[in-house]
Design a protein around this motif. Structure first.
Motif, PDB file in Angstrom:
ATOM      1  N   SER A   1       1.620  -8.733  18.447  1.00  0.00           N
ATOM      2  CA  SER A   1       0.466  -7.740  18.439  1.00  0.00           C
ATOM      3  C   SER A   1       0.742  -7.095  17.095  1.00  0.00           C
ATOM      4  CB  SER A   1       0.013  -7.386  19.757  1.00  0.00           C
ATOM      5  OG  SER A   1       1.231  -6.213  19.804  1.00  0.00           O
ATOM      6  N   GLU A   2       2.002  -7.148  17.063  1.00  0.00           N
ATOM      7  CA  GLU A   2       1.954  -5.886  15.312  1.00  0.00           C
ATOM      8  C   GLU A   2       1.896  -6.660  14.452  1.00  0.00           C
ATOM      9  OE1 GLU A   2       2.859  -3.742  14.875  1.00  0.00           O
ATOM     10  OE2 GLU A   2       3.621  -3.336  13.051  1.00  0.00           O
TER      11      GLU A   2
ATOM     12  N   GLU B   1      -4.971  -2.223  11.033  1.00  0.00           N
ATOM     13  CA  GLU B   1      -3.991  -0.447  10.754  1.00  0.00           C
ATOM     14  C   GLU B   1      -4.865  -0.534   9.847  1.00  0.00           C
ATOM     15  OE1 GLU B   1      -3.980   0.179  14.743  1.00  0.00           O
ATOM     16  OE2 GLU B   1      -3.071   1.624  13.829  1.00  0.00           O
TER      17      GLU B   1
ATOM     18  N   ARG C   1      -0.705  -8.835  14.303  1.00  0.00           N
ATOM     19  CA  ARG C   1      -1.844  -9.779  14.120  1.00  0.00           C
ATOM     20  C   ARG C   1      -2.822  -8.324  13.976  1.00  0.00           C
ATOM     21  NH1 ARG C   1      -1.508 -11.400  19.795  1.00  0.00           N
ATOM     22  NH2 ARG C   1      -0.074 -13.084  19.762  1.00  0.00           N
ATOM     23  N   ILE C   2      -2.716  -6.915  13.935  1.00  0.00           N
ATOM     24  CA  ILE C   2      -3.415  -6.024  13.563  1.00  0.00           C
ATOM     25  C   ILE C   2      -2.765  -5.180  12.583  1.00  0.00           C
ATOM     26  CG2 ILE C   2      -3.567  -5.664  16.341  1.00  0.00           C
ATOM     27  CD1 ILE C   2      -1.203  -3.171  16.235  1.00  0.00           C
TER      28      ILE C   2
ATOM     29  N   SER D   1      -3.027  -5.326   9.439  1.00  0.00           N
ATOM     30  CA  SER D   1      -4.740  -5.510   8.884  1.00  0.00           C
ATOM     31  C   SER D   1      -5.238  -4.580   9.263  1.00  0.00           C
ATOM     32  CB  SER D   1      -5.473  -6.833   8.108  1.00  0.00           C
ATOM     33  OG  SER D   1      -5.349  -7.430   9.568  1.00  0.00           O
TER      34      SER D   1
ATOM     35  N   SER E   1       5.418  -2.147  18.682  1.00  0.00           N
ATOM     36  CA  SER E   1       3.702  -2.449  19.412  1.00  0.00           C
ATOM     37  C   SER E   1       4.022  -3.646  20.055  1.00  0.00           C
ATOM     38  CB  SER E   1       3.416  -2.039  18.479  1.00  0.00           C
ATOM     39  OG  SER E   1       2.491  -3.442  17.793  1.00  0.00           O
ATOM     40  N   GLU E   2       4.582  -4.320  21.293  1.00  0.00           N
ATOM     41  CA  GLU E   2       4.675  -5.451  21.803  1.00  0.00           C
ATOM     42  C   GLU E   2       4.830  -6.295  21.035  1.00  0.00           C
ATOM     43  OE1 GLU E   2       1.773  -2.411  24.343  1.00  0.00           O
ATOM     44  OE2 GLU E   2       1.745  -4.282  24.858  1.00  0.00           O
TER      45      GLU E   2
END
Lengths: 260, 448
Positions: free
Chosen positions: B291-292, B299, B294-295, B297, B287-288
């Motif tokens: 950003s993976e 998720e 970062r997101i 948690s 996922s790009e």
């Protein structure tokens, strides 16, 4: 010090790679104080102090510009790639694709949805980045003029308005396009879904660093900053009109740093 | 002044000979310095690397040292945070800031800086470059002459282009060491670079990208100076070229550059864009890319709590809603800010017009000035009314303060000071944001 505190909170909640790219508000404020107190001693002339101050500001602006344009470039690339990816998924695993497979299709689409929502969020955060730095600059300039009796603010801010980092049109456009893609990629919301959503909204807990958390923080910060202050005047922004304010406040339930 | 002069000289001596030990130590040294303002101004928190922050105050004396190009990796958080810890007071300052500040103190103005740069240019055989007439160009910046900045910018850009043409990994090497020795590089590709320069500054990318050749000295990512602003159209052209050349793996920057055939685009722009493109392309599953992490948690939260209650799709929908709101608010805020400044500009213009009229007429208030105020744009009524009443108040005051015989000169002074006072009051007013209150308080102050 309210803005300074807000800015600091924003930075803390922001994506890690961004944290050193924000305005050095506190330091600039200190400098303004130094300049205004040093003015009594003629040793360092006012013009020199101002030139120095301007130079520092210019550096900050440069920092913003570079970062902003780098991110913008990334967004352009990723935006295109997302579109290609969606196309590929549909063409491969979609019903009319080369190897139709509902399971794969659903799986891939789920991933795409997640990615695209986060992508959207990141872009909005960049716009927020631009705005908060602009706001900080405007405030610092106002302080400078106030403390030193200078007339720096008006002409300087005019230049800032033309800076690449402030011209967020392209990113906003990408955001809007992204929203269109999202509408296409997300299933149409059913009526019963809506009800469930409303019931369950309180159950949402958002913890940890993330784009969503950052977004919530940004919105609430904005609201706070514009609440009104003692120096409210002709050049100040009016209070913000945030319809879902309560809902958004509720997203902070587990926030270690209360944004109040 | 003398003390600061001496202090600066000692800096110069100290640091000119040891550029490598520059970075952190120079900051500390500066912090220990006594002069308060000088201290804060000369404290280079060196987010920029490999640069003699202080020595280039006299460029001619240390041409080699000052020929050190600006290289900063924008992703070097460890270093930046270290230096900001060391230097409590200031944000990352780059060498050019220290340069010009130092030169301000030392040489009393911009003239010496530009003179030094002229000499340097001669030495390095650079073609003279004028600022590109770009809409985005900030050719009229702060107090410092933009020309100087441009010269510095061009020279640094040229030097940096050198480094990048020769060896792209230099930037990585430079990251880790503070020693640069471009003297070696200087003679070689100067021909190519100088050819690139004028082409670049022609800036005819109307359909495609935009160049913002800032008059500000760049503090980061020197190879992309003047900075290239990509657009979707330009990216499309890039993609076409890449596809023609057989895909992102096979295409070379040189080939792409040639195929794209965009004036002003340099190989460095293409190279960095290609790198970004490759990264974006081959990280789709994660996922790009960045950003993976970062997101992650979020998720986790989503999958644990929300899957059971709302489901991921709904959570995502909610996220989008909040994001949309933020975006909307930001757009509103931005428009407001633009309008506020527009009005401020307008008011200032009115004041200046008024001042002009008064100066010409020797301070005699006339109906002519009222005519000036007459054509106010309808859309800006409230503040315009304020402006009008302000100017009228100003008018009345001047008539009151008397236009006696032989008072023309005094009146001019009064009017100019009156205008500037007015503007200052406008800037610093702390009255209630209310139309009538605004004008009333203004009048009260003017009458003081």
């Amino acid at each position: 010090m309210k803005f300074g505190k807000r800015l600091k909170q924003q930075i803390e909640e922001s994506l890690p790679a961004w944290r050193d790219k924000f305005l050095s508000y506190k330091e600039l404020k200190k400098l303004v104080r130094q300049i205004s107190s040093a003015e009594s001693c003629v040793e360092y002339g006012k013009a020199d102090a101002e030139a120095e101050f301007v130079h520092l500001l210019n550096n900050e602006i440069d920092k913003f510009n570079v970062f902003f344009m780098e991110e913008e470039e990334d967004f352009i690339i990723r935006h295109k790639e997302l579109q290609q990816r969606i196309k590929r998924v549909i063409e491969t695993w979609g019903p009319n694709g080369t190897k139709p497979s509902e399971a794969e299709y659903k799986d891939e689409m789920a991933k795409i949805r997640k990615d695209i929502v986060n992508f959207h969020g990141e872009m909005v955060l960049l716009v927020n980045y631009s705005n908060i730095n602009y706001t900080g600059l405007a405030k610092i300039l106002k302080k400078y003029d106030k403390r030193t009796g200078g007339l720096l603010r008006l002409p300087f801010i005019q230049k800032v308005l033309q800076q690449p980092f402030f011209i967020t049109d392209l990113v906003s456009k990408l955001v809007k396009e992204c929203e269109n893609i999202i509408d296409e990629v997300f299933p149409v919301e059913q009526e019963d879904e809506e009800e469930i959503v409303k019931e369950q909204r309180e159950a949402i807990t958002v913890a940890g660093k993330g784009i969503f958390r950052n977004t919530v923080a940004a919105l609430l910060s904005m609201q706070e900053i514009r609440r009104g202050s003692s120096t409210y005047g002709h050049f100040s922004l009016p209070p913000m009109d945030l319809p879902d304010s309560d809902l958004i406040h509720s997203f902070q339930l587990n926030s270690p740093i209360p944004i109040v | 002044m003398p003390s600061s002069f001496l202090a600066l000289t000692s800096f110069k001596d100290k640091y000119s000979t040891s550029p490598s030990s520059f970075q952190v130590s120079s900051g500390r040294e500066v912090m220990e310095n006594s002069a308060s303002l000088q201290e804060s101004s000369l404290a280079p928190s060196n987010g920029t690397l490999g640069n003699s922050s202080l020595s280039p105050s006299i460029v001619t004396d240390h041409m080699c040292a000052s020929a050190l190009p600006h290289v900063q990796h924008s992703h070097n958080p460890a270093f930046i945070s270290q230096s900001s810890r060391d230097l409590a007071s200031l944000p990352p300052l780059d060498a050019s800031f220290s340069q010009s500040t130092a030169s301000l103190i030392h040489t009393q103005g911009n003239k010496d800086v530009s003179w030094s740069l002229d000499r340097l240019q001669m030495f390095l055989d650079l073609p003279e470059n004028t600022p590109a007439p770009n809409q985005l160009v900030e050719s009229s910046t702060g107090v410092l002459a933009s020309e100087d900045h441009n010269k510095k910018t061009n020279w640094q850009e040229w030097a940096d282009d050198l480094i990048n043409v020769v060896d792209p990994d230099w930037s990585k090497i430079l990251d880790n060491t503070n020693v640069l020795n471009p003297r070696v590089e200087v003679p070689k590709p100067s021909g190519d670079i100088s050819k690139q320069q004028p082409q670049f500054h022609q800036n005819q990318l109307v359909p495609h990208g935009e160049f913002s050749s800032h008059a500000y000295p760049s503090s980061t990512a020197p190879p992309t100076k003047p900075r290239m602003r990509w657009t979707p159209e330009l990216h499309e052209a890039f993609l076409e070229a890449v596809n023609q050349l057989g895909g992102s793996e096979r295409a070379t920057p040189k080939g792409i550059l040639k195929l794209m055939n965009v004036e002003g685009l340099t190989i460095y722009h293409v190279k960095s864009h290609l790198q970004k493109y490759r990264t974006a392309r081959y990280m789709p599953e994660t996922s790009e890319g960045t950003s993976e992490k970062r997101i992650t948690s979020i998720e986790e939260m989503k999958s644990i709590d929300l899957k059971t209650s709302i489901g991921i799709t709904e959570a995502l929908r909610l996220q989008v809603e909040v994001q949309k709101q933020l975006h909307e608010q930001l757009e509103i805020q931005r428009n407001l800010q633009l309008r506020i400044e527009e009005q401020g500009r307008y008011l200032q213009m009115m004041f200046e017009k008024q001042k002009k009229v008064e100066d010409e007429k020797g301070g005699v208030p006339s109906s002519a000035s009222d005519d000036l105020l007459a054509p106010l744009p309808g859309s800006k009524h409230p503040p315009c009314n304020n402006g009008k009443s302000d100017s009228e108040a100003l008018e009345q005051d001047h008539s009151r303060t008397g236009i006696g015989p032989g008072n023309a000169g005094t009146n001019e002074d009064k009017s100019s000071s009156g205008v500037s006072t007015k503007l200052k009051m406008l800037e610093t007013e702390s009255t209630v944001h209310d139309e009538s209150g605004f004008s009333v308080s203004k009048r009260a102050r003017t009458e003081k």
